[in-house]
Design a protein around this motif. Structure first.
Motif, PDB file in Angstrom:
ATOM      1  N   PHE A  94      40.250 -70.954   5.155  1.00 58.32           N
ATOM      2  CA  PHE A  94      39.071 -71.820   5.187  1.00 58.32           C
ATOM      3  C   PHE A  94      38.381 -71.907   3.829  1.00 58.32           C
ATOM      4  O   PHE A  94      37.396 -72.626   3.676  1.00 58.32           O
ATOM      5  N   PHE A  95      38.869 -71.163   2.843  1.00 61.16           N
ATOM      6  CA  PHE A  95      38.267 -71.177   1.510  1.00 61.16           C
ATOM      7  C   PHE A  95      38.953 -72.202   0.614  1.00 61.16           C
ATOM      8  O   PHE A  95      40.095 -72.591   0.854  1.00 61.16           O
ATOM      9  N   SER A  96      38.258 -72.591  -0.445  1.00 58.31           N
ATOM     10  CA  SER A  96      38.851 -73.458  -1.457  1.00 58.31           C
ATOM     11  C   SER A  96      39.792 -72.635  -2.330  1.00 58.31           C
ATOM     12  O   SER A  96      39.868 -71.409  -2.225  1.00 58.31           O
ATOM     13  N   GLU A  97      40.459 -73.312  -3.230  1.00 58.94           N
ATOM     14  CA  GLU A  97      41.381 -72.664  -4.165  1.00 58.94           C
ATOM     15  C   GLU A  97      40.658 -71.630  -5.041  1.00 58.94           C
ATOM     16  O   GLU A  97      41.287 -70.748  -5.616  1.00 58.94           O
ATOM     17  N   ASN A  98      39.326 -71.722  -5.141  1.00 56.61           N
ATOM     18  CA  ASN A  98      38.541 -70.761  -5.930  1.00 56.61           C
ATOM     19  C   ASN A  98      38.755 -69.324  -5.461  1.00 56.61           C
ATOM     20  O   ASN A  98      38.580 -68.388  -6.236  1.00 56.61           O
ATOM     21  N   LEU A  99      39.136 -69.142  -4.203  1.00 57.89           N
ATOM     22  CA  LEU A  99      39.319 -67.792  -3.675  1.00 57.89           C
ATOM     23  C   LEU A  99      40.383 -67.027  -4.448  1.00 57.89           C
ATOM     24  O   LEU A  99      40.264 -65.807  -4.622  1.00 57.89           O
ATOM     25  N   VAL A 100      41.405 -67.703  -4.936  1.00 57.02           N
ATOM     26  CA  VAL A 100      42.487 -67.025  -5.648  1.00 57.02           C
ATOM     27  C   VAL A 100      41.953 -66.341  -6.902  1.00 57.02           C
ATOM     28  O   VAL A 100      42.212 -65.162  -7.138  1.00 57.02           O
ATOM     29  N   SER A 101      41.174 -67.052  -7.709  1.00 56.70           N
ATOM     30  CA  SER A 101      40.640 -66.441  -8.934  1.00 56.70           C
ATOM     31  C   SER A 101      39.618 -65.357  -8.614  1.00 56.70           C
ATOM     32  O   SER A 101      39.515 -64.360  -9.334  1.00 56.70           O
ATOM     33  N   VAL A 102      38.867 -65.514  -7.521  1.00 60.08           N
ATOM     34  CA  VAL A 102      37.920 -64.477  -7.110  1.00 60.08           C
ATOM     35  C   VAL A 102      38.675 -63.193  -6.766  1.00 60.08           C
ATOM     36  O   VAL A 102      38.310 -62.097  -7.215  1.00 60.08           O
ATOM     37  N   CYS A 103      39.743 -63.308  -5.982  1.00 57.24           N
ATOM     38  CA  CYS A 103      40.536 -62.125  -5.607  1.00 57.24           C
ATOM     39  C   CYS A 103      41.171 -61.484  -6.827  1.00 57.24           C
ATOM     40  O   CYS A 103      41.209 -60.253  -6.941  1.00 57.24           O
ATOM     41  N   GLU A 104      41.649 -62.300  -7.754  1.00 57.63           N
ATOM     42  CA  GLU A 104      42.240 -61.754  -8.975  1.00 57.63           C
ATOM     43  C   GLU A 104      41.198 -60.995  -9.788  1.00 57.63           C
ATOM     44  O   GLU A 104      41.478 -59.908 -10.294  1.00 57.63           O
ATOM     45  N   GLN A 105      39.993 -61.540  -9.891  1.00 55.60           N
ATOM     46  CA  GLN A 105      38.947 -60.860 -10.654  1.00 55.60           C
ATOM     47  C   GLN A 105      38.542 -59.547  -9.988  1.00 55.60           C
ATOM     48  O   GLN A 105      38.336 -58.533 -10.650  1.00 55.60           O
ATOM     49  N   LEU A 106      38.453 -59.555  -8.658  1.00 56.40           N
ATOM     50  CA  LEU A 106      38.126 -58.325  -7.927  1.00 56.40           C
ATOM     51  C   LEU A 106      39.180 -57.251  -8.193  1.00 56.40           C
ATOM     52  O   LEU A 106      38.849 -56.084  -8.415  1.00 56.40           O
ATOM     53  N   ALA A 107      40.453 -57.635  -8.181  1.00 59.08           N
ATOM     54  CA  ALA A 107      41.530 -56.680  -8.453  1.00 59.08           C
ATOM     55  C   ALA A 107      41.474 -56.200  -9.900  1.00 59.08           C
ATOM     56  O   ALA A 107      41.673 -55.012 -10.173  1.00 59.08           O
ATOM     57  N   GLU A 108      41.198 -57.100 -10.821  1.00 58.28           N
ATOM     58  CA  GLU A 108      41.092 -56.711 -12.230  1.00 58.28           C
ATOM     59  C   GLU A 108      39.930 -55.749 -12.459  1.00 58.28           C
ATOM     60  O   GLU A 108      39.971 -54.932 -13.379  1.00 58.28           O
ATOM     61  N   ASP A 109      38.922 -55.845 -11.590  1.00 60.75           N
ATOM     62  CA  ASP A 109      37.787 -54.922 -11.663  1.00 60.75           C
ATOM     63  C   ASP A 109      38.087 -53.578 -11.005  1.00 60.75           C
ATOM     64  O   ASP A 109      37.203 -52.733 -10.875  1.00 60.75           O
ATOM     65  N   GLY A 110      39.340 -53.380 -10.549  1.00 61.69           N
ATOM     66  CA  GLY A 110      39.746 -52.094  -9.983  1.00 61.69           C
ATOM     67  C   GLY A 110      39.598 -51.980  -8.484  1.00 61.69           C
ATOM     68  O   GLY A 110      39.708 -50.884  -7.938  1.00 61.69           O
ATOM     69  N   ARG A 111      39.395 -53.083  -7.787  1.00 61.78           N
ATOM     70  CA  ARG A 111      39.196 -53.036  -6.340  1.00 61.78           C
ATOM     71  C   ARG A 111      40.487 -53.345  -5.583  1.00 61.78           C
ATOM     72  O   ARG A 111      41.343 -54.083  -6.057  1.00 61.78           O
TER      73      ARG A 111
END
Length: 194
Positions: A94-111
């Motif tokens: 249900f999310f836009s394509e923006n979710l992909v970059s959000v998840c990548e940033q969260l992972a890059e932040d160590g999550r």
């Protein structure tokens, strides 16, 4: 965070309706909490089937979640986080394509990021952004349901309108559960084209 690489990662749980995606997401969140990890969960504002601030599975399991804008979830997610190591995201489809970059940033932040969602529309086509999220994820699980017609493993979501298969031109997004959808195998999945 991975001990060797000191990085986070993305996990995706995908499949059709009634395959246990949200149930598996909630199981992983519970296990993280049992392990003493801080957990934050998010869901799109469009999904209110199990309460406005709750991720819920069809079997009745629930988890408190923050509702975020499906078009631009990043600002709300990042603002809400306060050191949590594990982030759960339900109904990724249900999310836009923006979710992909959000998840990548969260992972890059160590999550550790755990997202669940439909990988195909009711038409049997890729349901963005889940296929792109699968492409960047470190771990992917595709779960299946049981076909309501023949009992074979189901990978498709059959949309029904008044008990009849939906028309191929119907809108992609229609929030619903048993009243609107069934799990079907490839062979039993149908669309109206008339």
């Amino acid at each position: 965070m991975h001990a060797i690489t000191n990085s986070g990662w993305v996990e995706v749980i995908s499949g059709c309706m009634f395959s246990g995606k949200t149930e598996e997401l909630l199981r992983r969140l519970r296990r993280a909490e049992i392990a003493g990890q801080e957990v934050a969960a998010f869901k799109p504002s469009i999904d209110d089937r199990y309460g406005t601030e709750t991720i819920g599975s069809h079997d009745g399991a629930k988890w408190e979640a923050l509702v975020v804008d499906p078009e631009n979830p990043g600002p709300e997610i990042f603002e809400a986080l306060n050191g949590e190591q594990v982030v759960g995201i339900d109904e990724a489809n249900f999310f836009s394509e923006n979710l992909v970059s959000v998840c990548e940033q969260l992972a890059e932040d160590g999550r550790r990021v755990i997202a669940s969602g439909l990988d195909m529309t009711f038409r049997g086509e890729p349901f963005e952004p889940v296929p792109n999220l699968i492409a960047v994820a470190e771990y992917v699980d595709k779960v299946q349901a049981i076909c309501i017609k023949c009992g074979e493993p189901a990978t498709r979501t059959q949309r029904l309108i008044d008990g009849v298969p939906a028309h191929v031109d119907d809108p992609t997004i229609l929030v619903g559960a048993e009243e609107s959808y069934e799990a079907r195998c490839r062979n039993c999945h149908t669309l109206r084209t008339d």
